[in-house]
Every structure is written in structure tokens, then in C-alpha cells.
Design a protein around this motif. Structure first.
Motif, mmCIF file in Angstrom:
data_model
loop_
_atom_site.group_PDB
_atom_site.id
_atom_site.type_symbol
_atom_site.label_atom_id
_atom_site.label_comp_id
_atom_site.label_asym_id
_atom_site.label_seq_id
_atom_site.Cartn_x
_atom_site.Cartn_y
_atom_site.Cartn_z
ATOM 1 N N GLU A 289 0.833 -1.203 0.000
ATOM 2 C CA GLU A 289 0.000 0.000 0.000
ATOM 3 C C GLU A 289 0.874 1.263 0.000
ATOM 4 O O GLU A 289 0.577 2.229 -0.714
ATOM 5 C CB GLU A 289 -0.945 -0.049 1.206
ATOM 6 C CG GLU A 289 -1.829 1.168 1.411
ATOM 7 C CD GLU A 289 -2.720 1.529 0.214
ATOM 8 O OE1 GLU A 289 -3.103 0.607 -0.545
ATOM 9 O OE2 GLU A 289 -3.013 2.743 0.044
ATOM 10 N N LYS A 292 2.112 1.889 -3.423
ATOM 11 C CA LYS A 292 1.029 2.439 -4.240
ATOM 12 C C LYS A 292 0.947 3.949 -4.030
ATOM 13 O O LYS A 292 0.857 4.732 -4.988
ATOM 14 C CB LYS A 292 -0.301 1.774 -3.831
ATOM 15 C CG LYS A 292 -1.134 1.317 -5.014
ATOM 16 C CD LYS A 292 -2.532 0.879 -4.562
ATOM 17 C CE LYS A 292 -2.643 -0.639 -4.409
ATOM 18 N NZ LYS A 292 -3.904 -1.016 -3.723
ATOM 19 N N GLN A 293 0.975 4.344 -2.765
ATOM 20 C CA GLN A 293 0.874 5.779 -2.459
ATOM 21 C C GLN A 293 2.098 6.547 -2.978
ATOM 22 O O GLN A 293 1.961 7.662 -3.488
ATOM 23 C CB GLN A 293 0.686 5.997 -0.955
ATOM 24 C CG GLN A 293 -0.620 5.381 -0.454
ATOM 25 C CD GLN A 293 -0.927 5.733 0.995
ATOM 26 O OE1 GLN A 293 -0.421 6.693 1.546
ATOM 27 N NE2 GLN A 293 -1.782 4.929 1.619
ATOM 28 N N ASN A 296 1.753 7.566 -6.550
ATOM 29 C CA ASN A 296 0.731 8.544 -6.904
ATOM 30 C C ASN A 296 1.355 9.934 -7.038
ATOM 31 O O ASN A 296 1.870 10.471 -6.060
ATOM 32 C CB ASN A 296 -0.358 8.526 -5.817
ATOM 33 C CG ASN A 296 -1.400 9.607 -6.018
ATOM 34 O OD1 ASN A 296 -1.327 10.385 -6.977
ATOM 35 N ND2 ASN A 296 -2.358 9.660 -5.108
ATOM 36 N N GLN A 299 0.838 12.566 -4.460
ATOM 37 C CA GLN A 299 1.370 12.360 -3.104
ATOM 38 C C GLN A 299 2.689 13.119 -2.975
ATOM 39 O O GLN A 299 3.691 12.745 -3.592
ATOM 40 C CB GLN A 299 1.589 10.848 -2.876
ATOM 41 C CG GLN A 299 2.082 10.484 -1.489
ATOM 42 C CD GLN A 299 0.969 10.460 -0.455
ATOM 43 O OE1 GLN A 299 -0.153 10.072 -0.731
ATOM 44 N NE2 GLN A 299 1.290 10.923 0.751
ATOM 45 N N PRO A 303 3.261 9.516 3.671
ATOM 46 C CA PRO A 303 1.974 8.876 3.968
ATOM 47 C C PRO A 303 1.823 8.604 5.470
ATOM 48 O O PRO A 303 2.794 8.220 6.127
ATOM 49 C CB PRO A 303 2.039 7.558 3.200
ATOM 50 C CG PRO A 303 3.181 7.670 2.258
ATOM 51 C CD PRO A 303 4.109 8.699 2.802
#
Ligand code: NAD
Ligand code: G6P
Ligand code: MN
Ligand code: MN
Length: 435
Positions: A289, A292-293, A296, A299, A303
């Protein structure tokens, strides 16, 4: 300007480090070079691109590079930060699950799991240090690679490079206490003693006043719910009041494995049973995860999810240490360092986790009061285990490897030690050329 090489640069923790480096005002950072192995190249590229966005959105600038050419990066560096994981999370998952098959704690840094990790990691760490010493003997090697205490001791015993070992737990304990007392961490000073992942805060001072009894009362009165566990990777557990009365110090959360072995083992087995899996399996999901962030393009900040990793705040200690070394700031920090006279119950040349004075010349352990009898035996036993493990890892010596496991307080019998060792050597054969 200062040049930093990050070995294991593809780690999902790296953005925290870059963010920490962007936050310091007084260090003139010129360049940070991420280094990884070819298998880690794709991950490292995602990390590099995200970290570049962090830099672009900050008003501080430095050059960020990523490479699989370790040689070049080492030759250039003032500081080499070691944060690699030999065999990745798959190897960690095996370290955690092999002991559990025999009803023994399965953990990545303590017990038989930490032992397996040390066998894989020590030869790689020594080879890194040998290369660094040859190319660039004035550099500092700052080690986070786990098991951090053992890796640091292996480096000090077998290589000449200047090395200091770090862990995020001491600063996390300090901050947790500061928060609970509603004071700034700057006015708190803590007298830690012990080994990495086996330490105790003996005295807590606020502006010079010993407030340890208050902190202990506070710990005793915390309900299960109210406990803000100091690290995310260890199941939430409180300390029983009778224990804190008997041994009036604040235990490192890793002490749960030694002092509440049965409870921790039941929790680990339950996590297998209910499909959650070992911590490595849980970390794989968090990491997927996170990546994934990171990918982006929107971003541009760290996170929130990073706080679910046990190593959160590691960058704070890394940055503080580099500041003290580079700027010759005399500062007290808890680090993994040669004992000298700090702990009276261990040899001068063993590595301990204690407060040290850091300045341009390095870290010197501060001499402490005698180690309390209540924890002396455990510390000495685990140190003996660590030294046997280091010798076994360097020499590929099966007898010493078995003796190391036998000496570990979490391994109950010679028969089980033997079976666990067999499994570890077999399942890690690709990473254990020395055996
Ligand atoms: P990870 O599995 O993401 O590994 C980090 C990187 O190391 C990966 O990109 C991998 O490709 C790379 N790597 C593997 N072998 C390598 C080698 N021989 N040379 C260079 N790179 C190599 O691990 P992670 O969860 O991000 O943790 C990284 C390390 O930092 C681990 O050892 C972990 O235990 C340690 N850590 C320690 C503390 C502490 O308190 N001491 C805190 C946080 C993390
Ligand atoms: C911290 C330890 C680190 C360890 C991390 C594991 O408590 O101090 O040494 O690497 O936890 O966290 P993870 O999220 O990988 O389980
Ligand atoms: Mn640690
Ligand atoms: Mn006291």
C-alpha cells in the motif's frame, strides 16, 4: 557539503529519512545516493522518484541519485547509512515462522529468528565495511540494519571502519514519556542500560530531577486501552504493577518476549491461526500500500501509513547523529557503541546500547552505575548468545551456531535448538555460503 550513501535505498522507510534531511537547517547536505542491489532496482526507482517530489516541494535542495553501483557511492560518501535486509521480507517471514513450528517465539530480531537473520546479514555487512574501509576510511558507517546490536559488534570486532549502531526504540520511549508528562523531549534525560532490543530506562530526569517513580506509577496505572505502545510492531501489552515493583525500571517493549514469553507466543500462534500471519506478512501488505501511495503523483508528503511501521522515527536519530558528528556538537544520545566501562557486567569490547557522548570524534559510552542484579544475568546471557552468533556467522561454524541457540533464553532445549538450526540452515542455504 555532506554526502550520504544509503545502502538499502529501496526501503519503504527511505522517504522518512529524506524528509528528516529536508528538515535540518544546519547540515549542509550536498547529495544523497540511494544504493540497492539489482533485484531492488525497481523499488528503488519508485522511492527515488517520490523522494525527488519531496525535495521539489521543499525549500531545501540537495542532489538525489539512485544506483546499483555501490563502489562509486561508497567512495564519495561522508556518511554511509546501512538499512538493508538480506533476503527481503520473504526471508524475514521464514525467520518468524520456523521457530513457531516448535512452539518457540518467532521474531525478526530476538530469539531464533534474529539469529537466522544475523547469519545471513553479518557476512554482507562485513563485506560492505571492508569495501568502505578500503575506498574511504574516513567515512562513518551508521548502522540500522538488524539485528542492529549484533551487526554493530561484528563490524567493530572484524573491521576497522568507524561505526555507530542505532535503533528507534530509545527515542520513541523518550518521546512517549515526554508526551505522557506533557513536557518537551528536550528537558528529559534518560539513563538507558542494556543491549539493543534488551534495554531498560533506569532513571528518568526532567530538568535534572529524578522522576522515575512518577513514570513507573504512570505505567502501572495505564489501562490496556490507554497504552500507546511505543512501537507499532510489538503487540500491545502493559507491564504488570507487581513486575514494575520488583524491577523498578521502564523495560524496552522487546522485553515482552523475554518476560511474557507465554503471552507473546500465544498471540503469535493466534495470528497464524486467524490468518493474519506473522509480522512479516502484515508488513508486506503495509508495504504494498505504501508503494502504491508513493507512485501517486499527487502524493507529495509522507503517507500516514508509514507510522504503522515499527521503525517510525528512525530518521530522527539518524539525523541527530549525523549532526553531532559533522558539526562536532557534543550531544548525549543512546547508541550502540563499544562498552568500555559503561556496563560493569560486560567486557569492555562488547557492544552495548547506552547513552554516549557524541562529537566529531565519535561516540564514547558514558560510565553508568552498576547494572542491577535483577537484569544482570539476562544481559550477560544474551550478550554471550550474540557473541557466539557472530562467531558462528563469520566462521560458518555449526557447533557455535548450536551453542548460540542453546544460550538464547527463548530457545528451550537442545533438541529443539538442533531442529530449528537444521531448518534455518536448509531454508537459508542460498544466503549462507559460509556454512
Ligand atoms: P526491506 O526489505 O525493504 O529492505 C531494504 C532494501 O534492502 C531492499 O530494497 C532490498 O533490495 C535491499 N537489499 C537487500 N540486500 C541488499 C544488499 N546486499 N545490499 C544493498 N541492499 C540490499 O527492509 P526494511 O523493512 O525497509 O528495513 C530495512 C532494514 O532496516 C532492515 O534491516 C530493518 O531491520 C532495519 N531497520 C532497523 C531499525 C532499527 O531500529 N535498527 C529501524 C527500521 C529499520
Ligand atoms: C522497531 C525496531 C526496529 C525494527 C522495526 C520493525 O521497533 O526498533 O529495529 O526494524 O521495529 O518494524 P516493522 O514494521 O518492520 O515490523
Ligand atoms: Mn530497533
Ligand atoms: Mn533510582
Amino acid at each position: 557539503g555532506i554526502r550520504i550513501a544509503v545502502i538499502g535505498g529501496g526501503s519503504s522507510y527511505t522517504p522518512e529519512l529524506i524528509s528528516g534531511l529536508l528538515d535540518v537547517d544546519d547540515l549542509a547536505i550536498e547529495q544523497v545516493t540511494l544504493v540497492d542491489i539489482p533485484e531492488g532496482r525497481d523499488k528503488m526507482e519508485i522511492i527515488r522518484a517520490f523522494c525527488q517530489r519531496l525535495i521539489d516541494h521543499s525549500n531545501k535542495k540537495f542532489i538525489l541519485q539512485a544506483t546499483c553501483n555501490r563502489h562509486q557511492a561508497l567512495a564519495d560518501a561522508d556518511f554511509v547509512l546501512s538499512q538493508f535486509r538480506v533476503g527481503g521480507l520473504n526471508a524475514r517471514a521464514r525467520d518468524e515462522s520456523i521457530p513457531l513450528k516448535y512452539g518457540v517465539i518467532g521474531q525478526e530480531t530476538v530469539g531464533a529468528g534474529g539469529f537466522a537473520s544475523a547469519l545471513r546479514t553479518i557476512p554482507v555487512a562485513l563485506e560492505l565495511a571492508r569495501e568502505l574501509e578500503e575506498l574511504n576510511p574516513a567515512a562513518w558507517l551508521i548502522n540500522f540494519t538488524n539485528p542492529s546490536g549484533m551487526i554493530t559488534e561484528a563490524l567493530l570486532r572484524y573491521q576497522g571502519i568507524r561505526t555507530i549502531g542505532l535503533c528507534n526504540v530509545p527515542i520513541t520511549i523518550e518521546r512517549t514519556i515526554a508526551e505522557a508528562l506533557h513536557v518537551s523531549p528536550d528537558v528529559i534525560s534518560i539513563d538507558f542500560l542494556g543491549l539493543n532490543h534488551l534495554s531498560f530506562a533506569r532513571h528518568v530526569y526532567v530538568q535534572g530531577k529524578d522522576i522515575t517513580p512518577l513514570v513507573l506509577e504512570f505505567l502501572k496505572n495505564m489501562s490496556q486501552e490507554a497504552v500507546k505502545n511505543s512501537v507499532a510492531n510489538i503487540p500491545k501489552e502493559t507491564w504488570a504493577p507487581y513486575l514494575l515493583d520488583a524491577v523498578p525500571m521502564i523495560p524496552n517493549p522487546y522485553l515482552q518476549y523475554y518476560w511474557n514469553t507465554d503471552v507473546m507466543l500465544r498471540k503469535q500462534l493466534a495470528d497464524i491461526e486467524n490468518g493474519k500471519g506473522t509480522r512479516a506478512i502484515q508488513v508486506m501488505a503495509i508495504e504494498a500500500e505504501l508503494f502504491k501511495q508513493y507512485q501517486n503523483p499527487q502524493q507529495v508528503t509522507l503517507p500516514e501509513l508509514l507510522m504503522q511501521r515499527g521503525g517510525a522515527y528512525y530518521s530522527t536519530v539518524a539525523v541527530m547523529l549525523m549532526e553531532s558528528l559533522a558539526l562536532n556538537k557534543r550531544r548525549e544520545m543512546v547508541v550502540n557503541v563499544k562498552n568500555d566501562q559503561a556496563l560493569d557486567v560486560l567486557p569492555a569490547d562488547s557492544v552495548v546500547e547506552v547513552p554516549a557522548v557524541i562529537d566529531g570524534r565519535g561516540a564514547r559510552a558514558i560510565t553508568m552505575e552498576p547494572v542491577p542484579l535483577e537484569v544482570k544475568g539476562l544481559i550477560q546471557q544474551v550478550k554471550a548468545y550474540e557473541q557466539l552468533t557472530i562467531e558462528a556467522a563469520v566462521e560458518g561454524h555449526r557447533g557455535k551456531a548450536l551453542a548460540a541457540l542453546l544460550t538464547n533464553p527463548l530457545v528451550p532445549s537442545s533438541e529443539i535448538a538442533h531442529k530449528i538450526l537444521d531448518d534455518i540452515l536448509r531454508e537459508n542455504a542460498a544466503y549462507l555460503p559460509q556454512f
